[in-house]
Design a protein around this motif. Structure first.
Motif, PDB file in Angstrom:
ATOM      1  N   SER A   1       0.668  -1.187  -0.043  1.00 15.23           N
ATOM      2  CA  SER A   1      -0.009  -0.043  -0.055  1.00 15.23           C
ATOM      3  C   SER A   1       0.588   1.380   0.011  1.00 15.23           C
ATOM      4  N   SER A   2       0.121   2.408  -0.456  1.00 16.78           N
ATOM      5  CA  SER A   2       0.915   3.754  -0.304  1.00 16.78           C
ATOM      6  C   SER A   2       1.265   3.930   1.117  1.00 16.78           C
ATOM      7  N   GLY A   3       0.572   3.605   1.903  1.00 13.31           N
ATOM      8  CA  GLY A   3       0.961   3.941   3.275  1.00 13.31           C
ATOM      9  C   GLY A   3       2.058   3.263   3.547  1.00 13.31           C
ATOM     10  N   GLU A   4       2.014   1.983   3.403  1.00 13.29           N
ATOM     11  CA  GLU A   4       3.342   1.334   3.812  1.00 13.29           C
ATOM     12  C   GLU A   4       4.381   1.814   3.258  1.00 13.29           C
ATOM     13  N   ILE A   5       4.520   2.219   2.065  1.00 12.80           N
ATOM     14  CA  ILE A   5       5.743   2.693   1.415  1.00 12.80           C
ATOM     15  C   ILE A   5       5.968   3.976   2.320  1.00 12.80           C
ATOM     16  N   VAL A   6       5.028   4.796   2.676  1.00 13.42           N
ATOM     17  CA  VAL A   6       5.385   6.007   3.490  1.00 13.42           C
ATOM     18  C   VAL A   6       6.066   5.659   4.640  1.00 13.42           C
ATOM     19  N   GLY A   7       5.118   4.798   5.348  1.00 15.21           N
ATOM     20  CA  GLY A   7       5.830   4.291   6.622  1.00 15.21           C
ATOM     21  C   GLY A   7       7.118   3.817   6.590  1.00 15.21           C
ATOM     22  N   LEU A   8       7.496   3.070   5.740  1.00 18.43           N
ATOM     23  CA  LEU A   8       8.801   2.470   5.547  1.00 18.43           C
ATOM     24  C   LEU A   8      10.010   3.340   5.395  1.00 18.43           C
ATOM     25  N   ALA A   9       9.573   4.473   4.563  1.00 13.03           N
ATOM     26  CA  ALA A   9      10.520   5.371   4.456  1.00 13.03           C
ATOM     27  C   ALA A   9      10.813   6.479   5.715  1.00 13.03           C
ATOM     28  N   GLN A  10       9.797   6.446   6.507  1.00 15.96           N
ATOM     29  CA  GLN A  10       9.650   7.186   7.838  1.00 15.96           C
ATOM     30  C   GLN A  10      10.575   6.160   8.905  1.00 15.96           C
ATOM     31  N   ARG A  11      10.367   5.008   8.839  1.00 18.44           N
ATOM     32  CA  ARG A  11      11.016   4.119   9.621  1.00 18.44           C
ATOM     33  C   ARG A  11      12.804   3.860   9.313  1.00 18.44           C
ATOM     34  N   VAL A  12      12.893   4.043   8.131  1.00 20.31           N
ATOM     35  CA  VAL A  12      14.188   3.965   7.755  1.00 20.31           C
ATOM     36  C   VAL A  12      14.936   5.438   8.085  1.00 20.31           C
ATOM     37  N   THR A  13      14.394   6.282   8.257  1.00 18.69           N
ATOM     38  CA  THR A  13      14.831   7.546   8.445  1.00 18.69           C
ATOM     39  C   THR A  13      15.130   7.577  10.055  1.00 18.69           C
ATOM     40  N   SER A  14      13.992   7.116  10.787  1.00 14.35           N
ATOM     41  CA  SER A  14      14.348   6.930  12.266  1.00 14.35           C
ATOM     42  C   SER A  14      15.389   6.228  12.762  1.00 14.35           C
ATOM     43  N   GLN A  15      15.736   5.217  11.777  1.00 10.49           N
ATOM     44  CA  GLN A  15      17.097   4.098  12.067  1.00 10.49           C
ATOM     45  C   GLN A  15      18.179   4.998  11.614  1.00 10.49           C
ATOM     46  N   LEU A  16      18.213   5.887  10.760  1.00  3.69           N
ATOM     47  CA  LEU A  16      19.377   6.558  10.388  1.00  3.69           C
ATOM     48  C   LEU A  16      19.696   7.842  10.876  1.00  3.69           C
ATOM     49  N   GLU A  17      19.079   8.181  12.082  1.00  3.65           N
ATOM     50  CA  GLU A  17      19.076   9.373  12.633  1.00  3.65           C
ATOM     51  C   GLU A  17      20.571   9.439  13.200  1.00  3.65           C
ATOM     52  N   PRO A  18      21.176   8.484  13.697  1.00  2.00           N
ATOM     53  CA  PRO A  18      22.759   8.645  14.112  1.00  2.00           C
ATOM     54  C   PRO A  18      23.618   9.247  12.998  1.00  2.00           C
TER      55      PRO A  18
END
Length: 440
Positions: A173-190
Motif C-alpha cells: 500500500s502507499s501508506g506502507e511505502i510512506v511508513g517504511l521511508a519514515q522508519r528508515v529515517t528513524s533508524q538512520l538518525e545517528p
C-alpha cells in the motif's frame, strides 16, 4: 442613420488598425521560458565544435564476462571436410539483465516448551532486527530500495507501487511505502546527526535555498553542503535565524552564499557568489547595449574577476605566516581594483549605481577565495545540490506534513552525502540498516 453608420465605420477602421498594431507586437515569453539561442546568419561559418579529450574517443570497453559460451566448428559447412588450425576468430558480447527476482517470504516458526523446573514456557530465541526495519514485516532490502527510488530516482509513491508489483510481484500500500521511508529515517538518525555535525565543523560551507510546499503552504528547503556532505532542512521562513540554526552559533568556517540578506548574520569569513554578480552584470549589458559606460564597466569588472581567479598564490617556499599575509595583501589589491572601477557610479543616477553600491556593501566578501585556498569564488555546489529537491518538488508537489518533510530532507541529506563520497547510496543504506547496532 447615415451619420451613425458613418461613425460606426470610422470606429471599426480604428479598431482594425489597432488590432493590426497589436498583432505585430511580439508578446514577451514568461519568465520561466529560456530565450532562443542566437544562431549565426545563413552562410556564415559555424564555430568549430570543441573536440573531446583523447581518453573519451574510444568504443565501449569490454565487460568482464559472467559466463562464456564457446561456438566451436569442426567441419566445413560447405564440403564437410575436417577443419584444422582451430583458434579464436572473434568475440561477441551480449549484455543483458537477469530476470527480476520475485519476493522472498521467510516465515520464522518459533517453538516453545514447558519447563517443569521453572514452571513457565520457554521460547526459542529469535532476533530479526538486522533483517527488518522496526516491527514490520518488510525487510531491509525492500526498505532500502523504496528509500532509493523515492530519493535518488525521485519516483512518486504510486510509481514505486507499480514498479514493485510489475517487476517483483510485491503488492504494497502507499501508506506502507510512506511508513517504511519514515522508519528508515528513524533508524538512520545517528548518521544524519553525524552529517550535521561534520557540516558545522567544516572549514568552508556553501548554502542556498529553494521553494518547497508543505500541505499546500509555501516554505523553503535550505541546503548546507561541502564537497563531501549534503544537509537539508525545511523551514517556513527564509530569515537569518535559519542560517544560525543550521550552522550553529559557533561556526568558524568560511560561508559561501549569494547576496540574500539572510546570510548577513554570519559574522565570520564570507565569500559571496561571483556567478550571481556576473549574471546581473550581463543582464545590465543587454539592457543598455548602446551605453558606452555600461559596456566598458562590464568589461573592466570581468577583467578584475578573471585576474583574481587566475591568481595561483604566493611563492610556495615562503613560510606559512608570510604566505597567508601575501594572500591577504593580494585580496586587498583586487578589492582596490574593483572599487576603482565601481566608485565613479555609486550613489549616482547611472544605471550602474545598484551593482556598484552592492560592490561597496560586500567588497570585503568578494575576494575571500584569494586569501583562503580551497574556497571557490561561487556557490555553484550549493546551487547544484538543491537541484534534486527542485526536480522532486516539480514531480510530487512537495510534502503533506511536517513528518513527511523531515523524512524527505533526511533521506536527501544521507543519500546525497553518500553519493558525494563516491558510495553507492542503495548498498550503503542497506549496509547501515543490516548492522545489528546502528549506533555502533
Amino acid at each position: 442613420m447615415q451619420a451613425e453608420n458613418q461613425t460606426l465605420h470610422e470606429q471599426l477602421a480604428v479598431a482594425q488598425k489597432r488590432i493590426e498594431e497589436l498583432e505585430k507586437q511580439k508578446t514577451p515569453p514568461p519568465a520561466f521560458v529560456k530565450a532562443n539561442v542566437v544562431k549565426p546568419p545563413v552562410g556564415e561559418e559555424k564555430q568549430q565544435r570543441k573536440k573531446r579529450d583523447a581518453q573519451y574517443n574510444h568504443a565501449r570497453r569490454r565487460e568482464a564476462p559472467t559466463q562464456v559460451v564457446e561456438h566451436r566448428i569442426k567441419q566445413c559447412p560447405v564440403c564437410a571436410s575436417a577443419l584444422g588450425g582451430i583458434s579464436v576468430a572473434r568475440r561477441r558480447q551480449v549484455i543483458e539483465l537477469p530476470p527480476p527476482p520475485p519476493v522472498e517470504v521467510t516465515e520464522h516458526v518459533v517453538y516453545h516448551g514447558w519447563c517443569s523446573q521453572c514452571g513457565t514456557w520457554r521460547e526459542a530465541p529469535l532476533d530479526v532486527s538486522w533483517e527488518v526495519v522496526g516491527q514490520g514485516r518488510f525487510g531491509v532490502k525492500i526498505a532500502s530500495l523504496i528509500a532509493y527510488l523515492r530519493t535518488v530516482m525521485r519516483l512518486p509513491v504510486r510509481q514505486i507501487q507499480a514498479y514493485l508489483a510489475s517487476l517483483h510481484g510485491l503488492t504494497i500500500s502507499s501508506g506502507e511505502i510512506v511508513g517504511l521511508a519514515q522508519r528508515v529515517t528513524s533508524q538512520l538518525e545517528p548518521q544524519l546527526a553525524e552529517v550535521k555535525q561534520q557540516i558545522r565543523a567544516s572549514p568552508a560551507v556553501q548554502m542556498d535555498e529553494t521553494g518547497w510546499r508543505e500541505d499546500g503552504s509555501n516554505g523553503y528547503v535550505w541546503c548546507a553542503c561541502t564537497p563531501q556532505l549534503r544537509y537539508y532542512e525545511y523551514h517556513h521562513s527564509r530569515g537569518s535565524e535559519v542560517v544560525t540554526a543550521m550552522l550553529g552559533e559557533s561556526f568558524e568556517g568560511v560561508l559561501g552564499s549569494d547576496f540574500l540578506a539572510s546570510y548577513n548574520i554570519h559574522a565570520g569569513l564570507h565569500q559571496r557568489c561571483w556567478v550571481h554578480f556576473l549574471r546581473d552584470r550581463h543582464e545590465l549589458k543587454e539592457q543598455y547595449p548602446d551605453d558606452a559606460d555600461v559596456q566598458q564597466w562590464a568589461k573592466d569588472v570581468k577583467a578584475v574577476y578573471e585576474r583574481a581567479v587566475a591568481y595561483v598564490g604566493p611563492d610556495p617556499s615562503l613560510p606559512p605566516a608570510k604566505g597567508e599575509a601575501a594572500r591577504r595583501k593580494q585580496q586587498r589589491a583586487f578589492e582596490h581594483d574593483l572599487w576603482q572601477v565601481c566608485a565613479p557610479y555609486a550613489h549616482t543616477s547611472s544605471p550602474l549605481h545598484t551593482l556598484c553600491e552592492r560592490v561597496e556593501r560586500f567588497l570585503p566578501e568578494l575576494f575571500v577565495f584569494v586569501a583562503v585556498p580551497g574556497v571557490p569564488a561561487h556557490n555553484n555546489l550549493a546551487e547544484r545540490s538543491v537541484r534534486p529537491l527542485v526536480i522532486a518538488r516539480k514531480i510530487s508537489g512537495g510534502t503533506r506534513s511536517p513528518h513527511g518533510s523531515q523524512t524527505r530532507m533526511a533521506l536527501f541529506s544521507l543519500f546525497g552525502s553518500w553519493a558525494a563520497q563516491g558510495l553507492n547510496p542503495f548498498f550503503h543504506c542497506l549496509a547501515v540498516l543490516t548492522q545489528p547496532n546502528p549506533l555502533g
